[in-house]
Design an enzyme around this catalytic site. Structure first.
Site, PDB file in Angstrom:
ATOM      1  CE1 TYR A   6     -43.993 -98.946  33.514  1.00  0.00           C
ATOM      2  CE2 TYR A   6     -43.289 -96.590  33.408  1.00  0.00           C
ATOM      3  CZ  TYR A   6     -44.364 -97.533  33.712  1.00  0.00           C
ATOM      4  OH  TYR A   6     -45.673 -96.978  34.314  1.00  0.00           O
ATOM      5  CD  GLU A  61     -48.002 -91.486  22.943  1.00  0.00           C
ATOM      6  OE1 GLU A  61     -47.953 -92.581  22.993  1.00  0.00           O
ATOM      7  OE2 GLU A  61     -47.518 -90.607  23.701  1.00  0.00           O
ATOM      8  CB  SER A  62     -50.099 -89.707  27.748  1.00  0.00           C
ATOM      9  OG  SER A  62     -48.849 -90.177  27.425  1.00  0.00           O
ATOM     10  CB  VAL A  90     -55.749-103.325  26.298  1.00  0.00           C
ATOM     11  CG1 VAL A  90     -56.931-102.708  26.770  1.00  0.00           C
ATOM     12  CG2 VAL A  90     -56.291-104.268  25.309  1.00  0.00           C
ATOM     13  CB  THR A  91     -51.870 -98.713  26.840  1.00  0.00           C
ATOM     14  OG1 THR A  91     -52.230 -98.308  25.564  1.00  0.00           O
ATOM     15  CG2 THR A  91     -50.777 -99.917  26.642  1.00  0.00           C
ATOM     16  CB  CYS A  93     -51.092 -95.194  34.423  1.00  0.00           C
ATOM     17  SG  CYS A  93     -50.467 -94.886  32.824  1.00  0.00           S
TER      18      CYS A  93
END
Ligand code: GSH
Length: 329
Positions: free
Chosen positions: A187, A140-141, A123-124, A56
């Protein structure tokens, strides 16, 4: 692939809007870690655990920051399986996945229902988990990057700054352009369900890549002479571009390899101490080509391309001073 609805797992693909455009769900846990008065989440050793997928690009950002900020002995990590199938992200020990080293869970959604038994949403990864409160601090990256950049400096002694004060406006402007058109743009192209939505994402993506190529012809790093979070955020998309997004997501006007400055910039960062170890092409390629069966029904994983990431880069010809070091520490 699915989501939680009132704490119950449902196997469901993304729902696009009426125009066929992919809509990324907003991250739902956005807490900070700090020493400020009344803070619930304090910077502490062995308190926080990071759940990532090596496939990811969003999770990859946080792994790079963890490495550059010397957080490996402070924040522990679990790596999910590269396969995201009917149960979403799962745990196994294949190809360098680690299992859930914290709780022995089978599925990542168990962390979300432990946080809130009624959780509704996707679900990330990444997930920053707090052992003490048994809660998700943040999923949140971009927030986790900032948390890693600042919160633990007292414990690590790190004086590296990935979001330096004098460059913040520049970095924010870069992120604002690169996030929708490139990071999320690939994406938006790949998950589009109408020709119009796909072409819109495609055109915006290559417009920004063309602009970046020009920008990097005179700037060693995105914000100038030092490597910042803006570079990390673009790098994790760039490194997946030729092996995955170009084919799987139909982003095929050009490859990164066709852009000399972007390709050299990417190579420099790949060769930066500690970065190559965070890049795992088995996870990256297997995940996309085998998890998205509606896009690639056979599950066949392309063997190429030859990335040439070990080749020399030419970036030293441009002015640069590496990482920004905070003064006064
Ligand atoms: N905004 C989030 C996005 C994270 C995200 O979408 N991660 C993907 C993996 S690349 C995921 O876990 N997707 C699972 C899903 O959407 O069901 C972030 O930047 O942290």
């Amino acid at each position: 692939m699915g989501l939680l609805v009132k704490g119950q797992w449902q196997d469901r693909w993304y729902e696009n809007d009426d125009r066929g455009s992919f809509q990324r769900e907003q991250s739902q846990r956005r807490h900070a870690i700090s020493r400020s008065e009344g803070a619930l989440f304090l910077p502490e050793r062995d308190r926080y655990h990071l759940y990532v997928s090596l496939a990811c690009p969003w999770a990859h950002r946080t792994l790079i920051a963890r490495r550059l900020k010397n957080l490996e002995s402070i924040v522990s990590v679990s790596v999910v399986s590269w396969l995201m199938a009917e149960n979403g992200w799962t745990f196994d020990t294949r190809d360098g996945s680690t299992e859930d080293t914290l709780e022995g869970a089978h599925f990542l959604y168990e962390r979300y229902t432990a946080d809130d038994p009624e959780y509704t949403g996707r679900v990330t990864v990444p997930v920053l988990w707090d052992r003490k409160e048994q809660r998700i601090v943040n999923n949140e990256s971009s927030d986790i990057l900032r948390i890693f950049n600042e919160a633990f400096d007292d414990l690590t002694g790190s004086d590296i700054d990935l979001y330096p004060e004098p460059l913040r406006a520049t970095i924010d402007a870069l992120n604002e352009r690169i996030y929708p058109t490139v990071n999320n743009g690939v994406y938006r192209a790949g998950f589009a369900t109408s020709q119009t939505a796909y072409e819109e994402a495609f055109d915006q993506l290559f417009e920004t890549l063309d602009w970046l190529e020009d920008h990097l012809s005179t700037n060693r790093y995105l914000a100038g002479t030092v490597l910042t979070e803006a570079d990390i955020r673009l790098f994790t998309t760039a490194i997946r571009f030729d092996p995955v997004y170009h084919g799987h997501f139909k982003c095929n006007l050009r490859q990164i390899a066709d852009y000399p400055h972007l390709a050299n910039w990417m190579r420099e960062i790949y060769q930066w101490p500690g970065i190559a170890d965070t890049v795992d092409f088995v996870h990256i390629k297997n995940h996309y080509y085998m998890s998205h069966r509606n896009i690639n029904p056979t599950g066949i994983v392309p063997k190429g391309p030859d990335t040439g990431l070990e080749q020399p880069h030419d970036r030293a010809a441009l002015p640069g001073s590496g990482l920004f070091v905070k003064t006064g520490r």
